[in-house]
Motif scaffolding. Structure first.
Motif, short mmCIF file in Angstrom:
data_model
loop_
_atom_site.label_atom_id
_atom_site.label_comp_id
_atom_site.label_asym_id
_atom_site.label_seq_id
_atom_site.Cartn_x
_atom_site.Cartn_y
_atom_site.Cartn_z
N ILE A 38 -9.33 -28.48 -11.53
CA ILE A 38 -10.61 -27.85 -11.84
C ILE A 38 -10.37 -26.35 -12.02
CG2 ILE A 38 -12.96 -27.40 -11.04
CD1 ILE A 38 -12.59 -29.82 -9.13
N VAL A 39 -10.60 -25.87 -13.24
CA VAL A 39 -10.50 -24.45 -13.52
C VAL A 39 -11.91 -23.87 -13.47
CG1 VAL A 39 -9.87 -22.68 -15.20
CG2 VAL A 39 -8.46 -24.74 -14.96
N ALA A 76 -16.01 -18.68 -6.86
CA ALA A 76 -15.32 -19.55 -7.81
C ALA A 76 -14.65 -20.72 -7.08
CB ALA A 76 -14.29 -18.75 -8.61
N ILE A 77 -14.01 -20.43 -5.97
CA ILE A 77 -13.37 -21.49 -5.20
C ILE A 77 -14.43 -22.47 -4.69
CG2 ILE A 77 -12.10 -22.01 -3.07
CD1 ILE A 77 -10.62 -19.34 -3.48
N SER A 79 -17.33 -23.26 -6.03
CA SER A 79 -17.78 -24.14 -7.11
C SER A 79 -16.78 -25.24 -7.37
CB SER A 79 -17.99 -23.32 -8.39
OG SER A 79 -19.09 -22.45 -8.28
N GLY A 80 -15.48 -24.88 -7.32
CA GLY A 80 -14.43 -25.87 -7.54
C GLY A 80 -14.37 -26.91 -6.44
N VAL A 81 -14.47 -26.47 -5.20
CA VAL A 81 -14.41 -27.41 -4.07
C VAL A 81 -15.61 -28.35 -4.09
CG1 VAL A 81 -14.41 -27.60 -1.55
CG2 VAL A 81 -13.05 -25.82 -2.65
N GLN A 82 -16.78 -27.83 -4.42
CA GLN A 82 -17.96 -28.68 -4.50
C GLN A 82 -17.81 -29.75 -5.57
OE1 GLN A 82 -20.91 -25.58 -5.09
NE2 GLN A 82 -21.65 -25.78 -2.98
N ALA A 90 -6.19 -28.32 -3.12
CA ALA A 90 -5.25 -27.21 -3.12
C ALA A 90 -5.78 -26.12 -4.03
CB ALA A 90 -3.87 -27.66 -3.60
N THR A 91 -5.46 -24.88 -3.73
CA THR A 91 -5.88 -23.77 -4.57
C THR A 91 -4.66 -22.98 -5.04
OG1 THR A 91 -6.24 -22.32 -2.65
CG2 THR A 91 -8.15 -23.52 -3.51
N LEU A 92 -4.79 -22.43 -6.26
CA LEU A 92 -3.79 -21.56 -6.87
C LEU A 92 -4.51 -20.38 -7.49
CD1 LEU A 92 -1.77 -24.13 -9.03
CD2 LEU A 92 -0.85 -22.95 -7.02
#
Length: 263
Positions: A38-39, A76-77, A79-82, A90-92
């Motif tokens: 997910i970007v 932003a993180i 929104s991605g986790v949701q 995992a996050t980058l």
């Protein structure tokens, strides 16, 4: 613990020069897992979203979420986790400084532990490839944070993280929460592991934050986080487990098994 599925969240702001290569590298590094990437384009003013949209046409495991305005890395993180479909996330960082193959090191660290109560595996960068002034500012900020929060982590700002989706979503959300994830995950009663990871120079573009910006917001947030932990009313989590640099080896081979959305 065997991790067979994973959502990877990549927050981006003006990273058109790095994002396509980073996505391809992430898919290649984690090819044996049931994977979702997910970007989250956080109000970019360049062609970041266009680069991702081009890839979505041929890659169904890739998803793009766009923030109309720049809301910050933590938003932003979030929104991605949701939007994540899998239990582990995992996050980058979107600038390419976190090598995607280091997610495998985080997974291996999780597998080596008694993972029932582990909520987070936090990356700790070895031999950082940032300019000296940024490294010094980071060391000072981490030392101050540790002195106040006693979280036992020396690099909480590292973008490489592996965590339970439910643990992350249980944290009280505020801007810049990504810098205090270990302390707040522990506040929710989960254990935290630390794993050494490699680091590399920025692949393209420039940093979105100055050292002064980090210092100003960090001082205020630190006091708020200290208050949240003190007032949680929850039992203390187990001590953080740190893997030493001497014991660190990168695993090789396959592991066991307002926003607008674009599928």
């Amino acid at each position: 613990m065997t991790l067979r599925s994973l959502s990877v969240v990549i927050p981006c702001h003006n990273e058109e020069g790095a994002i396509a290569a980073l996505i391809a590298e992430t898919f290649a590094a984690l090819s044996d897992l049931k994977l979702q990437i997910i970007v989250v384009d956080d109000g970019s003013e360049d062609n970041t979203a266009a680069r991702v949209s081009e890839l979505i046409e041929t890659e169904p495991r890739l998803r793009l979420i766009r923030h109309a305005l720049c809301s910050g890395q933590s938003a932003a993180i979030r929104s991605g986790v949701q939007a994540a479909r899998h239990d582990w996330v995992a996050t980058l960082d979107g600038d390419g400084q976190n090598p995607p193959d280091q997610i495998r090191a985080l997974i291996a660290r999780l597998a080596s532990a008694s993972a029932a109560r582990v909520g987070l595996v936090q990356g700790q960068r070895l031999k950082r490839k940032d300019v000296a002034s940024r490294q010094l500012a980071s060391r000072l900020a981490n030392a101050l944070r540790n002195a106040v929060l006693h979280d036992g982590v020396t690099d909480s700002g590292c973008g490489l993280k592996l965590f339970r989706r439910e643990a992350w979503l249980a944290m009280p959300f505020f801007d810049h929460i990504h810098r205090f994830t270990p302390a707040l995950i522990r506040r929710e009663g989960w254990e935290v592991l630390v794993c050494p990871v490699t680091h590399r120079a920025r692949q393209a573009g420039r940093s979105n934050y100055s050292n002064l910006q980090r210092a100003l917001v960090g001082a205020i947030d630190l006091l708020g986080v200290a208050w949240l932990i003190r007032r949680s009313g929850k039992p203390k989590a187990a001590p953080i487990q740190i893997e030493s640099e001497a014991a660190f080896t990168l695993p090789s081979g396959a592991l066991p098994d307002p926003v607008s959305h674009h599928q």
